[in-house]
Design a protein around this motif. Structure first.
Motif, mmCIF file in Angstrom:
data_model
loop_
_atom_site.group_PDB
_atom_site.id
_atom_site.type_symbol
_atom_site.label_atom_id
_atom_site.label_comp_id
_atom_site.label_asym_id
_atom_site.label_seq_id
_atom_site.Cartn_x
_atom_site.Cartn_y
_atom_site.Cartn_z
ATOM 1 N N ALA A 73 4.190 10.143 -7.195
ATOM 2 C CA ALA A 73 5.196 10.460 -8.204
ATOM 3 C C ALA A 73 4.571 10.656 -9.586
ATOM 4 O O ALA A 73 5.047 11.475 -10.376
ATOM 5 N N CYS A 74 3.533 9.916 -9.870
ATOM 6 C CA CYS A 74 2.932 9.953 -11.211
ATOM 7 C C CYS A 74 1.832 10.989 -11.363
ATOM 8 O O CYS A 74 1.483 11.345 -12.485
ATOM 9 N N ALA A 114 -5.422 5.215 -9.331
ATOM 10 C CA ALA A 114 -5.311 4.171 -8.310
ATOM 11 C C ALA A 114 -5.798 2.824 -8.828
ATOM 12 O O ALA A 114 -5.253 1.783 -8.469
ATOM 13 N N ALA A 115 -6.821 2.803 -9.683
ATOM 14 C CA ALA A 115 -7.360 1.552 -10.201
ATOM 15 C C ALA A 115 -6.321 0.818 -11.063
ATOM 16 O O ALA A 115 -6.287 -0.423 -11.070
ATOM 17 N N SER A 116 -5.474 1.547 -11.759
ATOM 18 C CA SER A 116 -4.443 0.925 -12.594
ATOM 19 C C SER A 116 -3.373 0.254 -11.757
ATOM 20 O O SER A 116 -2.663 -0.615 -12.256
ATOM 21 N N MET A 117 -3.279 0.632 -10.519
ATOM 22 C CA MET A 117 -2.221 0.107 -9.653
ATOM 23 C C MET A 117 -2.651 -1.119 -8.885
ATOM 24 O O MET A 117 -1.838 -1.779 -8.262
ATOM 25 N N ALA A 118 -3.908 -1.437 -8.916
ATOM 26 C CA ALA A 118 -4.421 -2.570 -8.129
ATOM 27 C C ALA A 118 -3.941 -3.900 -8.642
ATOM 28 O O ALA A 118 -3.534 -4.133 -9.689
ATOM 29 N N ALA A 175 0.831 -1.209 0.000
ATOM 30 C CA ALA A 175 0.000 0.000 0.000
ATOM 31 C C ALA A 175 0.868 1.264 0.000
ATOM 32 O O ALA A 175 0.571 2.238 -0.694
ATOM 33 N N GLN A 176 1.947 1.212 0.740
ATOM 34 C CA GLN A 176 2.840 2.363 0.807
ATOM 35 C C GLN A 176 3.574 2.568 -0.521
ATOM 36 O O GLN A 176 3.719 3.688 -0.993
ATOM 37 N N ARG A 177 4.011 1.468 -1.142
ATOM 38 C CA ARG A 177 4.656 1.572 -2.450
ATOM 39 C C ARG A 177 3.673 2.167 -3.465
ATOM 40 O O ARG A 177 4.048 3.002 -4.283
ATOM 41 N N GLY A 178 2.424 1.732 -3.396
ATOM 42 C CA GLY A 178 1.404 2.258 -4.304
ATOM 43 C C GLY A 178 1.199 3.746 -4.123
ATOM 44 O O GLY A 178 1.068 4.498 -5.104
ATOM 45 N N ARG A 179 1.191 4.190 -2.873
ATOM 46 C CA ARG A 179 1.017 5.615 -2.596
ATOM 47 C C ARG A 179 2.204 6.417 -3.124
ATOM 48 O O ARG A 179 2.041 7.488 -3.706
#
Length: 192
Positions: free
Chosen positions: A181-182, A188-192, A172-176
């Motif tokens: 950065a992006c 957020a949906a693309s990162m799931a 979750a932290q890496r996703g944030r």
């Protein structure tokens, strides 16, 4: 030795190591305030865990300069460990009166022996007294970064004031971090 660049992350990106930071931050602050000599911290972890960014964040948080011992020259060629060690020693003298931290990334260049029957001994092994002295007398607090402490003589590891492993941040932290950065480029949906 080059001036450190500003961080791209913030202290909140390191919530997963807050217990370690609750020890490290006041220790470095005290060292910078009092001018304590011989302050050395070893941070290790897999590539990409944010060790280099953490040092930049700490320098910013502690309101001090950051100097990096270069591992490549102006042409992009690697700098030998002996040259890096000399650069570190010179930087300690040159910047010794400034409110600063020094980062020595790829510390295994100094501390880890090369593997195999014909592997070379590390600078630390061939010049133990010199290395012990620089770890005990450096004027500027130094953060030594390594991907691993495997193969590093325990006699050197115990000379560091603190040794912390920097683990891979939780998903979750890496996703944030990626989302921050992006910006609008990725949702957020693309990162799931």
């Amino acid at each position: 030795v080059t001036p450190g660049s500003p961080p791209q992350l913030s202290i909140t990106d390191y919530a997963h190591i807050s217990p370690s930071l609750s020890i490290l931050r006041p220790y470095l602050k005290h060292a910078l305030t009092t001018g304590r000599k011989g302050v050395n911290v070893l941070l290790y972890g897999e590539p990409g865990t944010g060790k280099s960014q953490l040092v930049k964040v700490l320098a910013q948080e502690l309101d001090c300069e950051l100097f990096e011992v270069a591992n490549e020259d102006a042409s992009g060629d690697p700098v030998k460990s002996e040259q890096r060690s000399r650069a570190f020693r010179v930087a300690q003298g040159f910047f010794g009166r400034r409110r600063a931290l020094i980062v020595f990334d790829e510390a295994e260049d100094v501390f880890r022996d090369q593997e195999g029957m014909f592997g070379r001994k590390s600078i630390a092994q061939t010049r133990k007294a010199w290395v012990n002295r620089i770890l005990g007398e450096n004027a500027i607090p130094t953060l030594w970064l390594s991907n691993s402490i495997a193969g590093v003589d325990p006699a050197f590891i115990r000379r560091f004031d603190m040794v912390f492993e920097i683990p891979v941040p939780p998903k979750a932290q890496r996703g944030r971090i990626v989302q921050d950065a992006c910006g609008d480029v990725i949702d957020a949906a693309s990162m799931a």
